[in-house]
Design a protein around this motif. Sequence first.
Motif, PDB file in Angstrom:
ATOM      1  N   SER A   1       0.867  -1.172   0.000  1.00 31.67           N
ATOM      2  CA  SER A   1       0.000   0.000   0.000  1.00 31.67           C
ATOM      3  C   SER A   1       0.909   1.228   0.000  1.00 31.67           C
ATOM      4  O   SER A   1       1.722   1.394   0.905  1.00 31.67           O
ATOM      5  CB  SER A   1      -0.864  -0.027   1.261  1.00 31.67           C
ATOM      6  OG  SER A   1      -1.620   1.157   1.370  1.00 31.67           O
TER       7      SER A   1
ATOM      8  N   ASN B   1     -10.225   5.454   1.209  1.00 27.76           N
ATOM      9  CA  ASN B   1     -10.498   5.690   2.631  1.00 27.76           C
ATOM     10  C   ASN B   1     -11.654   6.680   2.838  1.00 27.76           C
ATOM     11  O   ASN B   1     -11.529   7.668   3.555  1.00 27.76           O
ATOM     12  CB  ASN B   1      -9.245   6.158   3.386  1.00 27.76           C
ATOM     13  CG  ASN B   1      -8.228   5.041   3.569  1.00 27.76           C
ATOM     14  OD1 ASN B   1      -7.160   5.057   2.957  1.00 27.76           O
ATOM     15  ND2 ASN B   1      -8.555   4.052   4.368  1.00 27.76           N
TER      16      ASN B   1
ATOM     17  N   LEU C   1      -0.257  -0.745   9.254  1.00 30.92           N
ATOM     18  CA  LEU C   1       1.128  -0.373   9.556  1.00 30.92           C
ATOM     19  C   LEU C   1       1.610  -1.076  10.831  1.00 30.92           C
ATOM     20  O   LEU C   1       2.312  -0.491  11.647  1.00 30.92           O
ATOM     21  CB  LEU C   1       1.270   1.147   9.727  1.00 30.92           C
ATOM     22  CG  LEU C   1       0.565   2.055   8.713  1.00 30.92           C
ATOM     23  CD1 LEU C   1       0.815   3.527   9.069  1.00 30.92           C
ATOM     24  CD2 LEU C   1       1.033   1.797   7.295  1.00 30.92           C
TER      25      LEU C   1
ATOM     26  N   TYR D   1       8.544   0.033   6.885  1.00 27.25           N
ATOM     27  CA  TYR D   1       7.995   0.957   7.877  1.00 27.25           C
ATOM     28  C   TYR D   1       8.937   1.291   9.036  1.00 27.25           C
ATOM     29  O   TYR D   1       8.896   2.394   9.561  1.00 27.25           O
ATOM     30  CB  TYR D   1       6.688   0.392   8.449  1.00 27.25           C
ATOM     31  CG  TYR D   1       5.598   0.322   7.405  1.00 27.25           C
ATOM     32  CD1 TYR D   1       5.151   1.482   6.785  1.00 27.25           C
ATOM     33  CD2 TYR D   1       5.038  -0.892   7.004  1.00 27.25           C
ATOM     34  CE1 TYR D   1       4.174   1.445   5.801  1.00 27.25           C
ATOM     35  CE2 TYR D   1       4.052  -0.941   6.028  1.00 27.25           C
ATOM     36  CZ  TYR D   1       3.629   0.234   5.431  1.00 27.25           C
ATOM     37  OH  TYR D   1       2.664   0.202   4.455  1.00 27.25           O
TER      38      TYR D   1
HETATM   39  O1  OSB Z   1      -7.154   1.718   4.496  1.00 32.98           O
HETATM   40  O2  OSB Z   1      -5.979  -0.011   4.296  1.00 32.98           O
HETATM   41  C1  OSB Z   1      -6.141   1.099   4.794  1.00 32.98           C
HETATM   42  C2  OSB Z   1      -3.092   2.104   6.848  1.00 32.98           C
HETATM   43  C3  OSB Z   1      -3.698   2.722   7.924  1.00 32.98           C
HETATM   44  C4  OSB Z   1      -5.066   2.841   7.955  1.00 32.98           C
HETATM   45  C5  OSB Z   1      -5.837   2.336   6.896  1.00 32.98           C
HETATM   46  C6  OSB Z   1      -5.230   1.703   5.835  1.00 32.98           C
HETATM   47  C7  OSB Z   1      -3.833   1.616   5.791  1.00 32.98           C
HETATM   48  C8  OSB Z   1      -3.093   1.028   4.686  1.00 32.98           C
HETATM   49  C9  OSB Z   1      -1.706   0.509   4.995  1.00 32.98           C
HETATM   50  O3  OSB Z   1      -3.476   1.032   3.546  1.00 32.98           O
HETATM   51  C10 OSB Z   1      -1.567  -0.949   4.876  1.00 32.98           C
HETATM   52  C11 OSB Z   1      -0.267  -1.425   5.492  1.00 32.98           C
HETATM   53  O4  OSB Z   1       0.750  -1.395   4.801  1.00 32.98           O
HETATM   54  O5  OSB Z   1      -0.248  -1.821   6.662  1.00 32.98           O
END
Ligand code: OSB
Length: 369
Positions: free
Chosen positions: A135, A190, A292, A322
């Motif tokens: 992501s 989102n 994350l 990360y």
């Molecule tokens: O919407 O999937 C999401 C991270 C924080 C909050 C929401 C989301 C995300 C990610 C990151 O897309 C996914 C990851 O690498 O952990």
Amino acid sequence: MKLERIEVRHIELPLKHPFETSFGRSTSKEFLLLSVSADGITGFSECVADADPYYLPETNGTVFHVLREFLVPLAFSLDIGDPRDVLPALARVRGHEMAKACVEMAIWELVARRDGVPLHKVLGGRGGRIESGVSIGLQKDEGALLERVETEVAAGYRRIKIKIKPGHDRRLAAAIRARFPQIRLMVDANSAYTLADAPVLRELDAFDLMMVEQPLAWDDIVDHATLQKELRTPVCLDESIRGVDNARHALDLGACRIINIKVGRVGGFRGMLDIHELCFGRGVPVWCGGMLESGIGRLANVHLQTLPGFTLPGDTSASARYFEEDLVDPPVVVASDGTIAVPDAPGIGHEIVWSRVDRATTWKEAWTP
Ligand code: OSB
Ligand code: MG
């Protein structure tokens, strides 16, 4: 089995790079780490709540409150047999899925350690390897985004997801498609759009996207059903799915064709198992989202993705994307073929490095019955 001790720690880990979505920008990962003990064994889980309520309503603060006042006393009152029964036993507390999940997941992890088996075994999964996707957060400009995509494709990741928001959507998808015609690509909004944006979202149909994730409101399924009828691209729900019942409602209404399962968002492994079974039975693909996580939550995600319905690469990528230094050793690594090894040691299967956990702990509290 009766629980004898529950400890919660607040952990803060700096992120190597800020992570930006339509709802905000994070520079560090703040989360609660739960430890539950019984019969001389301790199980661990990482809560997926954030410091703020910008992704979903729960925060580290609300989780701590609900744990201390309600879930911890309730957990101490349980006589635990099958860990499948834990989530239903917490049902008197309404909502607060992330708080319930961290209690429930730590109990499953304890059971796996007690039985000397890896977590995937108690969940009904398999060993081997899982497919990994990434992501990519919003970047400062299109050039920076293309560079990030290039890096991740070269690293072997099997699916690229980019974050979008109004004004930063069609153009980004077009630029990536022009440069990488073959990659498996998807977008995650989102909850940044409304039904009035349907024409913009329909333009995304031109870019052969695997799916568009959570375009509309965080708690909506009705408008998503209307939108899905107008799009060729499958809608995937993330934020809106909080348990098996509303997952079923979403499928019945045609609100999505794919579901992102985040175990911490659906009350824990029981919620994940129920949604997985529902979707598997209906031929609806599921994949595992990410928050994350440090290695502790990241490894839980690795194990659960070995269930047969997880047919699409998830958001579980390498720890090193990360964190300078993860809390587990070895960290989660992704091979050049874009896969991650499923551990076969007991529980999450990698050692927790307590000296690092101690250094990252900002406060802690422990309870006994
Ligand atoms: O919407 O999937 C999401 C991270 C924080 C909050 C929401 C989301 C995300 C990610 C990151 O897309 C996914 C990851 O690498 O952990
Ligand atoms: Mg998402």
